[in-house]
Design a protein around this motif. Structure first.
Motif, PDB file in Angstrom:
ATOM      1  N   ALA A   1     -24.605 -42.484   9.553  1.00 17.34           N
ATOM      2  CA  ALA A   1     -25.561 -43.113  10.472  1.00 17.34           C
ATOM      3  C   ALA A   1     -25.432 -42.509  11.868  1.00 17.34           C
ATOM      4  O   ALA A   1     -24.331 -42.359  12.397  1.00 17.34           O
ATOM      5  CB  ALA A   1     -25.313 -44.617  10.525  1.00 17.34           C
ATOM      6  N   GLY A   2     -26.566 -42.162  12.452  1.00 18.93           N
ATOM      7  CA  GLY A   2     -26.588 -41.602  13.789  1.00 18.93           C
ATOM      8  C   GLY A   2     -26.235 -40.129  13.852  1.00 18.93           C
ATOM      9  O   GLY A   2     -26.143 -39.559  14.946  1.00 18.93           O
ATOM     10  N   LYS A   3     -26.028 -39.500  12.691  1.00 14.67           N
ATOM     11  CA  LYS A   3     -25.656 -38.082  12.664  1.00 14.67           C
ATOM     12  C   LYS A   3     -26.749 -37.284  11.953  1.00 14.67           C
ATOM     13  O   LYS A   3     -27.478 -37.816  11.108  1.00 14.67           O
ATOM     14  CB  LYS A   3     -24.311 -37.882  11.957  1.00 14.67           C
ATOM     15  CG  LYS A   3     -23.172 -38.660  12.607  1.00 14.67           C
ATOM     16  CD  LYS A   3     -21.900 -38.512  11.820  1.00 14.67           C
ATOM     17  CE  LYS A   3     -20.744 -39.266  12.462  1.00 14.67           C
ATOM     18  NZ  LYS A   3     -20.980 -40.717  12.500  1.00 14.67           N
TER      19      LYS A   3
ATOM     20  N   SER B   1     -31.590 -32.756   9.164  1.00 13.13           N
ATOM     21  CA  SER B   1     -31.678 -33.784   8.126  1.00 13.13           C
ATOM     22  C   SER B   1     -30.690 -34.909   8.423  1.00 13.13           C
ATOM     23  O   SER B   1     -29.578 -34.682   8.917  1.00 13.13           O
ATOM     24  CB  SER B   1     -31.365 -33.182   6.750  1.00 13.13           C
ATOM     25  OG  SER B   1     -32.352 -32.261   6.369  1.00 13.13           O
ATOM     26  N   THR B   2     -31.099 -36.136   8.098  1.00 11.67           N
ATOM     27  CA  THR B   2     -30.257 -37.301   8.365  1.00 11.67           C
ATOM     28  C   THR B   2     -29.909 -38.096   7.114  1.00 11.67           C
ATOM     29  O   THR B   2     -29.032 -38.946   7.150  1.00 11.67           O
ATOM     30  CB  THR B   2     -30.958 -38.240   9.356  1.00 11.67           C
ATOM     31  OG1 THR B   2     -32.234 -38.637   8.807  1.00 11.67           O
ATOM     32  CG2 THR B   2     -31.180 -37.563  10.699  1.00 11.67           C
ATOM     33  N   ASP B   3     -30.590 -37.845   6.022  1.00 10.21           N
ATOM     34  CA  ASP B   3     -30.417 -38.660   4.817  1.00 10.21           C
ATOM     35  C   ASP B   3     -29.702 -37.882   3.720  1.00 10.21           C
ATOM     36  O   ASP B   3     -30.017 -38.018   2.532  1.00 10.21           O
ATOM     37  CB  ASP B   3     -31.765 -39.155   4.307  1.00 10.21           C
ATOM     38  CG  ASP B   3     -32.753 -38.008   4.068  1.00 10.21           C
ATOM     39  OD1 ASP B   3     -32.459 -36.883   4.517  1.00 10.21           O
ATOM     40  OD2 ASP B   3     -33.799 -38.247   3.436  1.00 10.21           O
TER      41      ASP B   3
ATOM     42  N   THR C   1     -17.408 -31.315  17.947  1.00 10.99           N
ATOM     43  CA  THR C   1     -17.675 -31.699  16.566  1.00 10.99           C
ATOM     44  C   THR C   1     -19.179 -31.681  16.291  1.00 10.99           C
ATOM     45  O   THR C   1     -19.968 -32.162  17.114  1.00 10.99           O
ATOM     46  CB  THR C   1     -17.135 -33.113  16.275  1.00 10.99           C
ATOM     47  OG1 THR C   1     -15.715 -33.125  16.467  1.00 10.99           O
ATOM     48  CG2 THR C   1     -17.445 -33.529  14.838  1.00 10.99           C
ATOM     49  N   TYR C   2     -19.558 -31.095  15.163  1.00 10.89           N
ATOM     50  CA  TYR C   2     -20.965 -31.091  14.775  1.00 10.89           C
ATOM     51  C   TYR C   2     -21.049 -31.261  13.260  1.00 10.89           C
ATOM     52  O   TYR C   2     -20.042 -31.216  12.555  1.00 10.89           O
ATOM     53  CB  TYR C   2     -21.673 -29.818  15.228  1.00 10.89           C
ATOM     54  CG  TYR C   2     -21.131 -28.540  14.613  1.00 10.89           C
ATOM     55  CD1 TYR C   2     -21.753 -27.956  13.507  1.00 10.89           C
ATOM     56  CD2 TYR C   2     -20.003 -27.917  15.137  1.00 10.89           C
ATOM     57  CE1 TYR C   2     -21.266 -26.790  12.941  1.00 10.89           C
ATOM     58  CE2 TYR C   2     -19.510 -26.741  14.586  1.00 10.89           C
ATOM     59  CZ  TYR C   2     -20.142 -26.186  13.489  1.00 10.89           C
ATOM     60  OH  TYR C   2     -19.659 -25.034  12.926  1.00 10.89           O
ATOM     61  N   TYR C   3     -22.255 -31.484  12.745  1.00 11.74           N
ATOM     62  CA  TYR C   3     -22.445 -31.774  11.329  1.00 11.74           C
ATOM     63  C   TYR C   3     -23.443 -30.800  10.709  1.00 11.74           C
ATOM     64  O   TYR C   3     -24.359 -30.313  11.381  1.00 11.74           O
ATOM     65  CB  TYR C   3     -22.928 -33.218  11.144  1.00 11.74           C
ATOM     66  CG  TYR C   3     -21.898 -34.233  11.571  1.00 11.74           C
ATOM     67  CD1 TYR C   3     -20.998 -34.761  10.654  1.00 11.74           C
ATOM     68  CD2 TYR C   3     -21.808 -34.635  12.897  1.00 11.74           C
ATOM     69  CE1 TYR C   3     -20.037 -35.673  11.047  1.00 11.74           C
ATOM     70  CE2 TYR C   3     -20.852 -35.552  13.304  1.00 11.74           C
ATOM     71  CZ  TYR C   3     -19.970 -36.066  12.369  1.00 11.74           C
ATOM     72  OH  TYR C   3     -19.005 -36.963  12.772  1.00 11.74           O
TER      73      TYR C   3
END
Length: 290
Positions: free
Chosen positions: A236-238, A245-247, A261-263
């Motif tokens: 959530a929130g990332k 993309s978030t899901d 930090t990154y995703y």
């Protein structure tokens, strides 16, 4: 060299024996069926069970995709793909939608699978009760008697110690209201994808010499207590720093230069496809603006 090899490496007798095992596994969802695991040109523990399944069911018209922890370009995925291609000449792809057979280690693709696809999962330890009962004879008896208190006790101890279930991967599932099954070391995030999946899911453990399956449209429920439901990983929130993309299941990464930090999407082909679609939409929007 190709002419000296059997199609798909294995001899026809071996492939027939493995296919018979697969049929039994499909007929009894979640049940671990023993099979005569063959020696393969890769080390045990590196996907020999999944590879034997793939080599036994693949045909000349199939399209193969191989992923390792979400990546198409990892050493394990690339070498398995090369081996299958060298002995079959079948087409390979990185696109989930194009593949008819998807062999995977530790992930289920983000794109929902269809009835025309088969997902083959590599499994290191197929016995969900191994952590509470080391005896193979005893675990077979426990499955026969539907005695799964050991699995529930393991989850209860985690809740007492951590306040929640602490299975990061391979969270046990109940298949077709009968057998407790190890879903392979996929993250909890992927467990719900098995429930009522349109595709056939085959799981192979070469070192343990077991094959089991989840047929299409089969009920698969993660073990959990009513007051402590199984929670999947939350992002959530990332969002993915590349395709936004978030899901999806995200990897947490650190920039070594800035310690920031990154995703990023764990499923590399999904990320690339989404990125390309975003660029196309941006291009269309620019043309419309003109």
């Amino acid at each position: 060299m190709k002419n000296k090899l059997h199609f798909a490496l294995l001899d026809e007798g071996s492939k027939k024996e493995i296919r018979r095992t697969i049929l039994k596994a499909v007929a009894i969802p979640g049940y671990q069926v023993p099979f005569a695991s063959r020696e393969m040109p890769i080390a045990r523990g590196w996907g020999t069970g999944g590879l034997q399944i793939t080599l036994s069911i693949i045909g000349k018209e199939d399209v193969l995709k191989v992923i390792d922890q979400g990546a198409d370009e990892s050493v394990n995925a690339v070498n398995i793909k090369k081996l299958v291609n060298r002995t079959t000449d079948v087409q390979t792809t990185t696109e989930t939608e194009e593949a008819t057979i998807i062999q995977s280690r530790h992930r289920i693709p983000e794109v929902p699978l269809t009835e025309k696809q088969v997902l083959v999962l590599q499994v290191p330890i197929p016995e969900p009760l191994r952590w509470v009962e080391p005896s193979e004879r005893k675990t077979k008896q426990l499955h026969a008697e539907r005695e799964y208190s050991g699995a529930w006790l393991m989850l209860f101890e985690q809740i007492m110690k951590y306040g929640k279930t602490a299975t990061n991967a391979d969270h046990p599932v109940l298949v077709h209201d009968r057998y407790v099954m190890a879903p392979s070391p996929i993250p909890r995030y992927d467990n719900p994808k098995m429930d009522q999946s349109e595709s056939l899911i085959l799981l192979g453990a070469g070192r343990e010499k077991k094959i089991y399956a989840v047929p299409p449209y089969t009920k698969v429920i993660s073990l959990a207590f009513e007051d402590y439901p199984m929670e999947t990983e939350s992002f959530a929130g990332k969002q993915c720093h590349l395709c936004h993309s978030t899901d999806v299941f995200l990897d947490e990464l650190v920039n070594p230069e800035t310690d920031e930090t990154y995703y990023q999407c764990n499923d590399t082909s999904y990320c690339l496809a989404t990125l390309n679609n975003n660029e196309k939409k941006a291009g269309v929007a620019v043309q419309d603006a003109r």
